[in-house]
Design a protein around this motif. Structure first.
Motif, PDB file in Angstrom:
ATOM      1  N   MET A   1      23.680  -7.759  16.738  1.00  0.00           N
ATOM      2  CA  MET A   1      22.693  -8.552  16.013  1.00  0.00           C
ATOM      3  C   MET A   1      21.385  -7.805  15.861  1.00  0.00           C
ATOM      4  N   ALA A   2      20.985  -7.046  16.941  1.00  0.00           N
ATOM      5  CA  ALA A   2      19.740  -6.281  16.882  1.00  0.00           C
ATOM      6  C   ALA A   2      19.839  -5.208  15.807  1.00  0.00           C
ATOM      7  N   GLU A   3      21.035  -4.565  15.709  1.00  0.00           N
ATOM      8  CA  GLU A   3      21.235  -3.525  14.704  1.00  0.00           C
ATOM      9  C   GLU A   3      21.131  -4.092  13.299  1.00  0.00           C
ATOM     10  N   LEU A   4      21.709  -5.274  13.083  1.00  0.00           N
ATOM     11  CA  LEU A   4      21.640  -5.929  11.783  1.00  0.00           C
ATOM     12  C   LEU A   4      20.200  -6.254  11.425  1.00  0.00           C
ATOM     13  N   GLY A   5      19.423  -6.728  12.405  1.00  0.00           N
ATOM     14  CA  GLY A   5      18.033  -7.044  12.153  1.00  0.00           C
ATOM     15  C   GLY A   5      17.249  -5.810  11.774  1.00  0.00           C
ATOM     16  N   LEU A   6      17.501  -4.699  12.431  1.00  0.00           N
ATOM     17  CA  LEU A   6      16.812  -3.446  12.132  1.00  0.00           C
ATOM     18  C   LEU A   6      17.156  -2.965  10.733  1.00  0.00           C
ATOM     19  N   ARG A   7      18.420  -3.079  10.355  1.00  0.00           N
ATOM     20  CA  ARG A   7      18.862  -2.665   9.030  1.00  0.00           C
ATOM     21  C   ARG A   7      18.177  -3.498   7.949  1.00  0.00           C
ATOM     22  N   GLU A   8      18.091  -4.793   8.188  1.00  0.00           N
ATOM     23  CA  GLU A   8      17.458  -5.679   7.208  1.00  0.00           C
ATOM     24  C   GLU A   8      15.980  -5.373   7.067  1.00  0.00           C
ATOM     25  N   ARG A   9      15.315  -5.099   8.190  1.00  0.00           N
ATOM     26  CA  ARG A   9      13.889  -4.744   8.126  1.00  0.00           C
ATOM     27  C   ARG A   9      13.677  -3.446   7.349  1.00  0.00           C
ATOM     28  N   LYS A  10      14.577  -2.497   7.556  1.00  0.00           N
ATOM     29  CA  LYS A  10      14.471  -1.231   6.834  1.00  0.00           C
ATOM     30  C   LYS A  10      14.643  -1.447   5.330  1.00  0.00           C
ATOM     31  N   LYS A  11      15.580  -2.309   4.972  1.00  0.00           N
ATOM     32  CA  LYS A  11      15.782  -2.612   3.554  1.00  0.00           C
ATOM     33  C   LYS A  11      14.540  -3.259   2.955  1.00  0.00           C
ATOM     34  N   GLN A  12      13.926  -4.171   3.687  1.00  0.00           N
ATOM     35  CA  GLN A  12      12.712  -4.820   3.206  1.00  0.00           C
ATOM     36  C   GLN A  12      11.577  -3.821   3.051  1.00  0.00           C
ATOM     37  N   GLN A  13      11.476  -2.893   3.984  1.00  0.00           N
ATOM     38  CA  GLN A  13      10.438  -1.862   3.908  1.00  0.00           C
ATOM     39  C   GLN A  13      10.660  -0.956   2.700  1.00  0.00           C
ATOM     40  N   THR A  14      11.922  -0.616   2.451  1.00  0.00           N
ATOM     41  CA  THR A  14      12.238   0.230   1.291  1.00  0.00           C
ATOM     42  C   THR A  14      11.922  -0.498  -0.005  1.00  0.00           C
ATOM     43  N   ARG A  15      12.290  -1.752  -0.059  1.00  0.00           N
ATOM     44  CA  ARG A  15      12.004  -2.557  -1.251  1.00  0.00           C
ATOM     45  C   ARG A  15      10.503  -2.638  -1.502  1.00  0.00           C
ATOM     46  N   GLN A  16       9.737  -2.871  -0.427  1.00  0.00           N
ATOM     47  CA  GLN A  16       8.287  -2.967  -0.565  1.00  0.00           C
ATOM     48  C   GLN A  16       7.689  -1.632  -0.985  1.00  0.00           C
ATOM     49  N   LEU A  17       8.224  -0.535  -0.447  1.00  0.00           N
ATOM     50  CA  LEU A  17       7.744   0.804  -0.825  1.00  0.00           C
ATOM     51  C   LEU A  17       7.951   1.045  -2.316  1.00  0.00           C
ATOM     52  N   ILE A  18       9.110   0.670  -2.810  1.00  0.00           N
ATOM     53  CA  ILE A  18       9.400   0.856  -4.237  1.00  0.00           C
ATOM     54  C   ILE A  18       8.449   0.016  -5.092  1.00  0.00           C
ATOM     55  N   LEU A  19       8.278  -1.250  -4.717  1.00  0.00           N
ATOM     56  CA  LEU A  19       7.386  -2.136  -5.468  1.00  0.00           C
ATOM     57  C   LEU A  19       5.951  -1.621  -5.467  1.00  0.00           C
ATOM     58  N   ASP A  20       5.460  -1.230  -4.308  1.00  0.00           N
ATOM     59  CA  ASP A  20       4.079  -0.760  -4.200  1.00  0.00           C
ATOM     60  C   ASP A  20       3.875   0.528  -4.987  1.00  0.00           C
ATOM     61  N   THR A  21       4.835   1.433  -4.910  1.00  0.00           N
ATOM     62  CA  THR A  21       4.732   2.704  -5.635  1.00  0.00           C
ATOM     63  C   THR A  21       4.769   2.467  -7.140  1.00  0.00           C
ATOM     64  N   ALA A  22       5.688   1.607  -7.575  1.00  0.00           N
ATOM     65  CA  ALA A  22       5.786   1.294  -9.000  1.00  0.00           C
ATOM     66  C   ALA A  22       4.499   0.647  -9.499  1.00  0.00           C
ATOM     67  N   ALA A  23       3.953  -0.286  -8.724  1.00  0.00           N
ATOM     68  CA  ALA A  23       2.718  -0.967  -9.121  1.00  0.00           C
ATOM     69  C   ALA A  23       1.576   0.034  -9.275  1.00  0.00           C
ATOM     70  N   ARG A  24       1.498   0.997  -8.348  1.00  0.00           N
ATOM     71  CA  ARG A  24       0.428   1.998  -8.423  1.00  0.00           C
ATOM     72  C   ARG A  24       0.574   2.867  -9.667  1.00  0.00           C
ATOM     73  N   LEU A  25       1.788   3.326  -9.922  1.00  0.00           N
ATOM     74  CA  LEU A  25       2.012   4.184 -11.094  1.00  0.00           C
ATOM     75  C   LEU A  25       1.820   3.419 -12.398  1.00  0.00           C
TER      76      LEU A  25
END
Length: 216
Positions: A1-25
């Protein structure tokens, strides 16, 4: 369960990185002046990864915005027995007005992007039409009709027009430099008047399924 939670957090961080980068550009060069390949390079991700998170370039602008439309439809679908569709929809719209005003910087950037890009304007119309259709189906289900029920379609269009009107009102105000509590009050008042006009003719539409069952 801890591994699944970590994976989900990483996905959310990646999604946010893409959104923030796109917004800046997009802010620097406009929506049409930036490619998905450039966004991928700036995030040090592959184009495939970006498209896995956002199937279309337009989703990088509207991905966060569609959540509000989801809440509007859900408010009508999950309304209490005996509550009109207008009342349920109105509660969600008014609750969202403060959130819109609280995000003035995001609203200003999004409005500038959308109004300068025919592609984004077309996509916004598609989003509105999609949620209007979903709302039509919810309303028609309350009367035993189908997705082709004209009355439900007209009411859904009127309700979504209030949402669209409020959004455009806030966009205009923010781009004109208005901010703060007074803007929130004015936006809420504008939406309230429009909703009251609809409520005067639609207070009993549609008969809530749960209410109807209880009456039977």
């Amino acid at each position: 369960m801890a591994e699944l939670g970590l994976r989900e957090r990483k996905k959310q961080q990646t999604r946010q990185l893409i959104l923030d980068t796109a917004a800046r550009l997009f802010t620097e060069r406009g929506f049409d002046g930036v490619s998905v390949a450039e966004i991928a390079r700036a995030t040090q991700l592959s184009e495939v990864t970006v498209f896995n998170y956002f199937p279309a370039k337009e989703d990088l602008v509207f991905g966060r915005m569609e959540f509000f439309e989801e809440r509007l439809v859900a408010a009508v679908e999950q309304r209490a027995a005996g509550e009109s569709a207008v009342a349920a929809f109105g509660r969600a719209v008014i609750a969202g007005a403060d959130q819109l005003v609280a995000r003035v910087d995001m609203i200003a950037k999004a409005a500038t992007l959308i109004r300068s890009s025919p592609a984004l304007q077309a996509r916004e119309r598609e989003v509105t039409e999609r949620y209007t259709k979903r709302l039509t189906e919810v309303l028609a289900a309350g009367t035993g009709g189908g997705g082709d029920d004209m009355e439900a379609r007209v009411v859904a269009g009127a309700l979504m027009a209030v949402h669209r009107g409020l959004l455009e009102y806030v966009r205009d105000a923010v781009l004109a430099g208005r901010r703060g509590k007074r803007l929130a009050q004015d936006a809420t008042a504008q939406a309230g008047r429009a909703l009251a006009r609809l409520e005067s003719g639609l207070a009993d539409y549609p008969a809530n399924r749960q209410a109807g069952t209880a009456a039977d």
